[in-house]
Motif scaffolding. Structure first.
Motif, PDB file in Angstrom:
ATOM      1  N   LEU A  53      -0.456  -0.902  -4.624  1.00 35.36           N
ATOM      2  CA  LEU A  53      -1.719  -0.186  -4.732  1.00 35.36           C
ATOM      3  C   LEU A  53      -1.457   1.289  -4.482  1.00 35.36           C
ATOM      4  O   LEU A  53      -0.892   1.660  -3.450  1.00 35.36           O
ATOM      5  CB  LEU A  53      -2.728  -0.722  -3.712  1.00 35.36           C
ATOM      6  CG  LEU A  53      -4.067   0.014  -3.626  1.00 35.36           C
ATOM      7  CD1 LEU A  53      -4.857  -0.145  -4.925  1.00 35.36           C
ATOM      8  CD2 LEU A  53      -4.883  -0.491  -2.436  1.00 35.36           C
ATOM      9  N   VAL A  54      -1.862   2.148  -5.435  1.00 37.32           N
ATOM     10  CA  VAL A  54      -1.697   3.596  -5.274  1.00 37.32           C
ATOM     11  C   VAL A  54      -3.005   4.296  -5.612  1.00 37.32           C
ATOM     12  O   VAL A  54      -3.789   3.819  -6.434  1.00 37.32           O
ATOM     13  CB  VAL A  54      -0.558   4.163  -6.163  1.00 37.32           C
ATOM     14  CG1 VAL A  54       0.776   3.555  -5.802  1.00 37.32           C
ATOM     15  CG2 VAL A  54      -0.864   3.943  -7.643  1.00 37.32           C
TER      16      VAL A  54
ATOM     17  N   SER B   8      -6.703   3.392   0.135  1.00 42.96           N
ATOM     18  CA  SER B   8      -7.711   2.722   0.954  1.00 42.96           C
ATOM     19  C   SER B   8      -8.277   3.616   2.057  1.00 42.96           C
ATOM     20  O   SER B   8      -9.196   3.215   2.764  1.00 42.96           O
ATOM     21  CB  SER B   8      -7.223   1.386   1.547  1.00 42.96           C
ATOM     22  OG  SER B   8      -6.447   1.568   2.701  1.00 42.96           O
ATOM     23  N   ILE B   9      -7.755   4.848   2.198  1.00 41.55           N
ATOM     24  CA  ILE B   9      -8.327   5.803   3.143  1.00 41.55           C
ATOM     25  C   ILE B   9      -9.342   6.650   2.380  1.00 41.55           C
ATOM     26  O   ILE B   9      -8.972   7.421   1.497  1.00 41.55           O
ATOM     27  CB  ILE B   9      -7.250   6.702   3.777  1.00 41.55           C
ATOM     28  CG1 ILE B   9      -6.168   5.856   4.441  1.00 41.55           C
ATOM     29  CG2 ILE B   9      -7.887   7.665   4.771  1.00 41.55           C
ATOM     30  CD1 ILE B   9      -6.657   4.958   5.546  1.00 41.55           C
ATOM     31  N   SER B  10     -10.634   6.491   2.706  1.00 43.34           N
ATOM     32  CA  SER B  10     -11.712   7.139   1.951  1.00 43.34           C
ATOM     33  C   SER B  10     -11.558   6.822   0.462  1.00 43.34           C
ATOM     34  O   SER B  10     -11.626   7.701  -0.387  1.00 43.34           O
ATOM     35  CB  SER B  10     -11.688   8.663   2.187  1.00 43.34           C
ATOM     36  OG  SER B  10     -12.886   9.266   1.790  1.00 43.34           O
ATOM     37  N   ASP B  11     -11.373   5.538   0.172  1.00 43.18           N
ATOM     38  CA  ASP B  11     -10.960   5.105  -1.159  1.00 43.18           C
ATOM     39  C   ASP B  11     -11.386   3.648  -1.336  1.00 43.18           C
ATOM     40  O   ASP B  11     -11.300   2.868  -0.373  1.00 43.18           O
ATOM     41  CB  ASP B  11      -9.424   5.250  -1.239  1.00 43.18           C
ATOM     42  CG  ASP B  11      -8.832   4.768  -2.542  1.00 43.18           C
ATOM     43  OD1 ASP B  11      -8.702   5.585  -3.464  1.00 43.18           O
ATOM     44  OD2 ASP B  11      -8.499   3.578  -2.628  1.00 43.18           O
TER      45      ASP B  11
ATOM     46  N   ILE C  80       0.874  -1.170   0.000  1.00 43.77           N
ATOM     47  CA  ILE C  80       0.000   0.000   0.000  1.00 43.77           C
ATOM     48  C   ILE C  80       0.911   1.220   0.000  1.00 43.77           C
ATOM     49  O   ILE C  80       1.488   1.583   1.029  1.00 43.77           O
ATOM     50  CB  ILE C  80      -0.914   0.018   1.243  1.00 43.77           C
ATOM     51  CG1 ILE C  80      -1.590  -1.345   1.442  1.00 43.77           C
ATOM     52  CG2 ILE C  80      -1.943   1.130   1.124  1.00 43.77           C
ATOM     53  CD1 ILE C  80      -2.412  -1.809   0.277  1.00 43.77           C
ATOM     54  N   VAL C  81       1.072   1.857  -1.153  1.00 39.70           N
ATOM     55  CA  VAL C  81       2.085   2.908  -1.319  1.00 39.70           C
ATOM     56  C   VAL C  81       1.431   4.285  -1.327  1.00 39.70           C
ATOM     57  O   VAL C  81       0.679   4.619  -2.249  1.00 39.70           O
ATOM     58  CB  VAL C  81       2.891   2.697  -2.620  1.00 39.70           C
ATOM     59  CG1 VAL C  81       3.967   3.781  -2.748  1.00 39.70           C
ATOM     60  CG2 VAL C  81       3.538   1.315  -2.622  1.00 39.70           C
ATOM     61  N   ALA C  82       1.735   5.069  -0.311  1.00 38.31           N
ATOM     62  CA  ALA C  82       1.216   6.439  -0.255  1.00 38.31           C
ATOM     63  C   ALA C  82       1.941   7.300  -1.285  1.00 38.31           C
ATOM     64  O   ALA C  82       3.152   7.168  -1.487  1.00 38.31           O
ATOM     65  CB  ALA C  82       1.417   7.019   1.142  1.00 38.31           C
ATOM     66  N   THR C  83       1.185   8.182  -1.931  1.00 40.53           N
ATOM     67  CA  THR C  83       1.757   9.091  -2.931  1.00 40.53           C
ATOM     68  C   THR C  83       1.517  10.537  -2.497  1.00 40.53           C
ATOM     69  O   THR C  83       0.687  10.801  -1.622  1.00 40.53           O
ATOM     70  CB  THR C  83       1.124   8.844  -4.311  1.00 40.53           C
ATOM     71  OG1 THR C  83      -0.297   9.008  -4.217  1.00 40.53           O
ATOM     72  CG2 THR C  83       1.444   7.437  -4.809  1.00 40.53           C
ATOM     73  N   PRO C  84       2.229  11.498  -3.068  1.00 42.04           N
ATOM     74  CA  PRO C  84       2.085  12.896  -2.644  1.00 42.04           C
ATOM     75  C   PRO C  84       0.663  13.427  -2.824  1.00 42.04           C
ATOM     76  O   PRO C  84      -0.037  13.041  -3.766  1.00 42.04           O
ATOM     77  CB  PRO C  84       3.061  13.635  -3.560  1.00 42.04           C
ATOM     78  CG  PRO C  84       4.074  12.614  -3.945  1.00 42.04           C
ATOM     79  CD  PRO C  84       3.300  11.334  -4.068  1.00 42.04           C
TER      80      PRO C  84
ATOM     81  N   VAL D 293      -0.023  -8.083   3.167  1.00 45.57           N
ATOM     82  CA  VAL D 293      -0.285  -6.684   2.849  1.00 45.57           C
ATOM     83  C   VAL D 293       0.680  -5.834   3.672  1.00 45.57           C
ATOM     84  O   VAL D 293       0.720  -5.937   4.896  1.00 45.57           O
ATOM     85  CB  VAL D 293      -1.745  -6.291   3.170  1.00 45.57           C
ATOM     86  CG1 VAL D 293      -1.976  -4.815   2.869  1.00 45.57           C
ATOM     87  CG2 VAL D 293      -2.720  -7.160   2.389  1.00 45.57           C
ATOM     88  N   VAL D 294       1.467  -5.008   2.973  1.00 42.24           N
ATOM     89  CA  VAL D 294       2.523  -4.224   3.626  1.00 42.24           C
ATOM     90  C   VAL D 294       2.279  -2.737   3.394  1.00 42.24           C
ATOM     91  O   VAL D 294       2.250  -2.283   2.245  1.00 42.24           O
ATOM     92  CB  VAL D 294       3.913  -4.609   3.069  1.00 42.24           C
ATOM     93  CG1 VAL D 294       5.008  -3.782   3.751  1.00 42.24           C
ATOM     94  CG2 VAL D 294       4.173  -6.099   3.255  1.00 42.24           C
ATOM     95  N   PRO D 295       2.099  -1.946   4.450  1.00 41.25           N
ATOM     96  CA  PRO D 295       1.900  -0.513   4.269  1.00 41.25           C
ATOM     97  C   PRO D 295       3.219   0.230   4.065  1.00 41.25           C
ATOM     98  O   PRO D 295       4.194  -0.009   4.780  1.00 41.25           O
ATOM     99  CB  PRO D 295       1.237  -0.083   5.584  1.00 41.25           C
ATOM    100  CG  PRO D 295       1.768  -1.052   6.593  1.00 41.25           C
ATOM    101  CD  PRO D 295       1.981  -2.344   5.863  1.00 41.25           C
ATOM    102  N   ILE D 296       3.241   1.115   3.083  1.00 41.69           N
ATOM    103  CA  ILE D 296       4.383   2.007   2.859  1.00 41.69           C
ATOM    104  C   ILE D 296       3.867   3.422   3.139  1.00 41.69           C
ATOM    105  O   ILE D 296       3.261   4.052   2.276  1.00 41.69           O
ATOM    106  CB  ILE D 296       4.918   1.903   1.417  1.00 41.69           C
ATOM    107  CG1 ILE D 296       5.162   0.444   1.027  1.00 41.69           C
ATOM    108  CG2 ILE D 296       6.193   2.732   1.259  1.00 41.69           C
ATOM    109  CD1 ILE D 296       6.226  -0.262   1.835  1.00 41.69           C
ATOM    110  N   PRO D 297       4.042   3.919   4.357  1.00 44.83           N
ATOM    111  CA  PRO D 297       3.361   5.158   4.764  1.00 44.83           C
ATOM    112  C   PRO D 297       3.908   6.399   4.074  1.00 44.83           C
ATOM    113  O   PRO D 297       5.016   6.413   3.542  1.00 44.83           O
ATOM    114  CB  PRO D 297       3.617   5.209   6.276  1.00 44.83           C
ATOM    115  CG  PRO D 297       4.881   4.422   6.463  1.00 44.83           C
ATOM    116  CD  PRO D 297       4.855   3.349   5.421  1.00 44.83           C
ATOM    117  N   GLY D 298       3.074   7.429   4.113  1.00 46.85           N
ATOM    118  CA  GLY D 298       3.471   8.702   3.514  1.00 46.85           C
ATOM    119  C   GLY D 298       2.388   9.733   3.725  1.00 46.85           C
ATOM    120  O   GLY D 298       1.724   9.748   4.760  1.00 46.85           O
TER     121      GLY D 298
END
Length: 221
Positions: free
Chosen positions: A77-78, A85-88, A4-8, A104-109
């Motif tokens: 997942l982006v 997945s937050i409000s998504d 789970i990859v957070a993007t800007p 499932v591995v979170p990549i925070p941002g």
């Protein structure tokens, strides 16, 4: 494996090194909007990736196939901006992967809700995130009443078209609340409007136009 990859949410420099490395390492990228994600990949010189769209309109069609693929390969997942997945709808893919024993591995941002909260000046010890509410006044009042009873700061995603109406509702029903409107976070025209509901609505109505993505925060203490 699913990452789970957070993007800007605005400034591309907010992309984490770990996020970039993960996107480079995975062969499959599951994107809310592939054409939008391609701009991000191009910016970081990430090429040769298979991209599949996973959005509200097609999730039921592609989810089974994606889960089957993720049993054999690593995927990312982006979303268009922020943490997937937050409000998504991405949460449904995560839920199905968990059911199928796929790691499932979170990549925070970046995340708009917590970014706004951190700079709001409102209490942060307890908060309730409502995401996008249904576009009715009763739903807004229901959410704010819950936050007030819980002594929590309410965090709501709002549109430029509705922000004046929403703050007007707060002014009428919660005149002693503290309100923050956070707009265009991490972008060139980032703006925070803080004060009681009357002060905030006055500043909003003085604008010739209101643009950009908005986080509305409301505190009752």
């Amino acid at each position: 494996m699913l990452y789970i990859v957070a993007t800007p949410i605005g400034n591309l420099s907010d992309m984490t090194l770990r996020g970039i490395e993960t996107l480079k390492a995975c062969s499959l990228i599951i994107a809310e909007n592939p054409s939008h994600t391609k701009h991000l990949l191009d910016h970081f010189s990430i090429t040769g990736k298979k991209m599949v769209q996973f959005a509200e309109h097609n999730e039921a069609i592609v989810i089974e196939k994606l889960v089957a693929e993720l049993k054999n390969i690593d995927g990312c997942l982006v979303s268009d901006a922020g943490t997937p997945s937050i409000s998504d709808p991405g949460f449904r893919l995560v839920r199905e992967c968990v059911k199928q024993n796929i790691f499932v591995v979170p990549i925070p941002g970046a995340n708009a809700a917590t970014t706004a909260l951190s700079a709001s000046g409102l209490p942060t010890d307890r908060y309730i995130f409502f995401g996008f509410l249904q576009k009715t006044e009763p739903k807004l009042l229901e959410a704010l009443s819950l936050a007030q009873k819980s002594e929590a700061t309410a965090i709501i995603y709002e549109s430029p078209q509705r922000i004046i109406k929403s703050v007007s509702t707060i002014t009428k029903n919660f005149p002693n609340a503290q309100v923050v409107v956070a707009r265009e976070l991490t972008k060139l025209h980032e703006e925070f409007i803080r004060g009681n509901p009357t002060e905030v609505i006055t500043q909003l109505m003085a604008k010739t136009s209101i643009k950009g993505e908005i986080v509305l925060l409301v505190s009752f203490k």
